[in-house]
Enzyme design. Structure first.
Site, short mmCIF file in Angstrom:
data_model
loop_
_atom_site.label_atom_id
_atom_site.label_comp_id
_atom_site.label_asym_id
_atom_site.label_seq_id
_atom_site.Cartn_x
_atom_site.Cartn_y
_atom_site.Cartn_z
CE1 TYR A 22 -3.82 -2.29 0.25
CE2 TYR A 22 -2.57 -3.34 2.00
CZ TYR A 22 -3.61 -3.36 1.11
OH TYR A 22 -4.46 -4.42 1.06
CG HIS A 100 -9.84 -1.93 -4.86
ND1 HIS A 100 -10.24 -2.22 -3.58
CD2 HIS A 100 -10.92 -2.12 -5.66
CE1 HIS A 100 -11.51 -2.56 -3.60
NE2 HIS A 100 -11.95 -2.51 -4.85
#
Length: 146
Positions: A22, A100
């Site tokens: 991430y 996402h």
């Protein structure tokens, strides 16, 4: 024009949680980036993050009554599990872009299915935090500068 950026579970842990997936940017960094993009687009933007499914459903429903024009939504872990969130997005019929940070199709098999996608006008995956900006630009264009 008003957009809501809605984030599900663990997005508040950006920069801490699995930075190899991430990244090291934080939730505050995400908010700054999206605020700047929306300001350049002439769009008002608000943010909401929750680790609780019902809170996300309530916020989607509230967006309808607050006359939000578009939703940028990262359901996070609820992507793969929540029919209730799908139903909420369908119920309000606000143009919603699913976002996402990581590339879902390159992750574990269970992460490759999205319930909410069926109610979204577009899905953006694998562009990091920039995916949120891409979603804002797409919604602005879709709504024609309303």
């Amino acid at each position: 024009m008003k957009f809501l950026v809605l984030d599900g579970s663990n997005i508040n842990m950006l920069g801490i949680r699995e930075p190899e997936i991430y990244g090291r940017e934080t939730y505050a960094d995400l908010q700054r980036l999206v605020k700047e993009t929306c300001a350049n687009l002439g769009v008002e933007v608000s943010f909401y993050q929750s680790n609780h499914e019902g809170d996300l459903v309530d916020t989607i429903q509230k967006a309808y009554f607050d006359h939000v024009d578009g939703i940028i939504f990262n359901p996070a872990g609820y992507t793969h599990t929540s029919v209730a969130i799908l139903d909420a997005v369908k119920a309000v019929a606000i143009p919603t872009v699913e976002v996402h940070i990581s590339k879902m199709d390159e992750r574990e098999e269970f992460r490759q299915h999205s319930y909410v996608r069926a109610a979204c006008v577009k899905t953006i995956t694998g562009h990091g935090l920039q995916g949120y900006c891409m979603a804002a630009e797409y919604l602005k264009e879709l709504l024609g500068g309303k």
